[in-house]
Write an enzyme that holds these catalytic residues in place. Structure first.
Site, short mmCIF file in Angstrom:
data_model
loop_
_atom_site.label_atom_id
_atom_site.label_comp_id
_atom_site.label_asym_id
_atom_site.label_seq_id
_atom_site.Cartn_x
_atom_site.Cartn_y
_atom_site.Cartn_z
CG ASP A 259 9.34 9.73 5.40
OD1 ASP A 259 8.11 9.79 5.60
OD2 ASP A 259 9.83 9.69 4.26
CG LEU B 94 -1.94 -1.14 1.28
CD1 LEU B 94 -2.73 -1.07 2.59
CD2 LEU B 94 -2.87 -1.11 0.09
#
Length: 323
Positions: free
Chosen positions: A196, A172
């Site tokens: 991140d 995904l």
């Protein structure tokens, strides 16, 4: 003073002398024993109060244990009523080296949330954590040592493609051109375990292509208009998939999970709001509400306020990110 009074004073004096003499004759051990006895008598009321407090505390503990036992029985009954799904959900933790410790700790909390949600889901999935090691494992060992006793979860140090068949895997990622229309419960869906702040955009898609496995993105853009970036946390993606298994409706699944701060609204509702805004704008212009007789300096001051009230640019739709 009478003779009787003198005799009483002398008697008291003699008694004090006797007691003083007896005290002087006591050994150190006897003096300590006498002191303890005096302290014991002085603290009688304090001991009584402490006994009362301990009794009340034990009563509260018994009540709490009884309530916890009832809650536990309810939870066990709910788990026994749950219908496990064969669908597999994997959190790929192979991005450990790309994260600073602060983000690793965030990922740890998101994994804890996934575990808790899966335990109480109506259709719990087969939950996998792969590439478990590095900073993440160290943080879990230090903060949450109980993870080793987690139930209904597979925690593996190996990579996900080493644990499960590649033919079953679907990664995904918001960068995929493929939009997921429905869940195939025979498949294993991979969620990138990466916090991140979009510094490594596209890395999940690259990983899927390198391994030669299928990839797709959630159909978020087909159902939802959001004021913020469409970057979802790991646990949000996990919970959306759990909700879809229960409701079989993407829009309902999205709005069951998405936090309010995302400013999410259904696309059809957004279209209605934009149409209403346009109608109001045309109505204002037709009614001549912008008076041409306003002085230039007043007009200049009013324009920014007018834009703030409803004519600012709407944010662009962003890609959904499951990373």
């Amino acid at each position: 003073m009478s003779a009787d009074g003198n005799r009483d004073l002398k008697a008291d004096g003699n008694d004090q002398k006797v007691q003083s003499g007896e005290a002087e004759m006591l050994s150190k051990r006897q003096k300590k024993r006498l002191l303890r006895q005096q302290q014991w008598e002085e603290q009688r009321d304090l001991r009584k109060q402490k006994r009362k407090e301990r009794k009340q505390q034990r009563k509260l503990e018994r009540q709490t244990q009884a309530e916890d036992g009832a809650d536990c029985r309810v939870k066990k009954r709910l788990r026994s009523e749950a219908e496990p799904s064969p669908l597999r959900l994997i959190i790929d933790c192979s991005f450990d080296s790309l994260m600073v410790l602060k983000d690793v700790k965030k990922l740890h909390k998101q994994i804890q949330r996934c575990y808790a949600e899966n335990r109480r889901a109506a259709h719990p999935v087969q939950f996998y954590i792969t590439s478990h090691g590095g900073q993440l494992k160290q943080n879990m060992d230090e903060i949450n040592k109980g993870w080793v006793n987690w139930k209904d979860i597979h925690i593996k140090p190996e990579h996900f493609h080493e644990v499960l068949s590649k033919e079953d895997l679907v990664y995904l990622t918001s960068d995929s051109p493929n939009v997921l229309q429905e869940l195939d419960e025979t498949k294993a869906y991979v969620i990138g375990g990466l916090v991140d702040h979009n510094h490594h955009k596209g890395i999940s898609l690259e990983r899927a292509k390198e391994l030669g496995i299928a990839h797709a993105q959630l159909p978020l853009g087909s159902f939802v208009k959001m004021n913020s970036r469409k970057v979802l946390a790991v646990n949000h993606v996990f919970e959306i998939l759990l909700a879809y298994l229960e409701k079989h409706d993407w829009q309902e699944a999205f709005f069951t999970v998405l936090p309010q701060r995302k400013g999410a609204v259904p696309l059809d509702q957004e279209d209605t709001q934009e149409q209403d805004s346009e109608d109001d704008d045309h109505s204002d212009r037709d009614s001549g509400s912008c008076n041409s007789g306003i002085r230039k300096d007043e007009d200049t001051q009013d324009i920014p306020e007018y834009k703030q009230e409803g004519h600012e640019n709407l944010p662009d739709l962003c890609e959904h990110a499951a990373e």
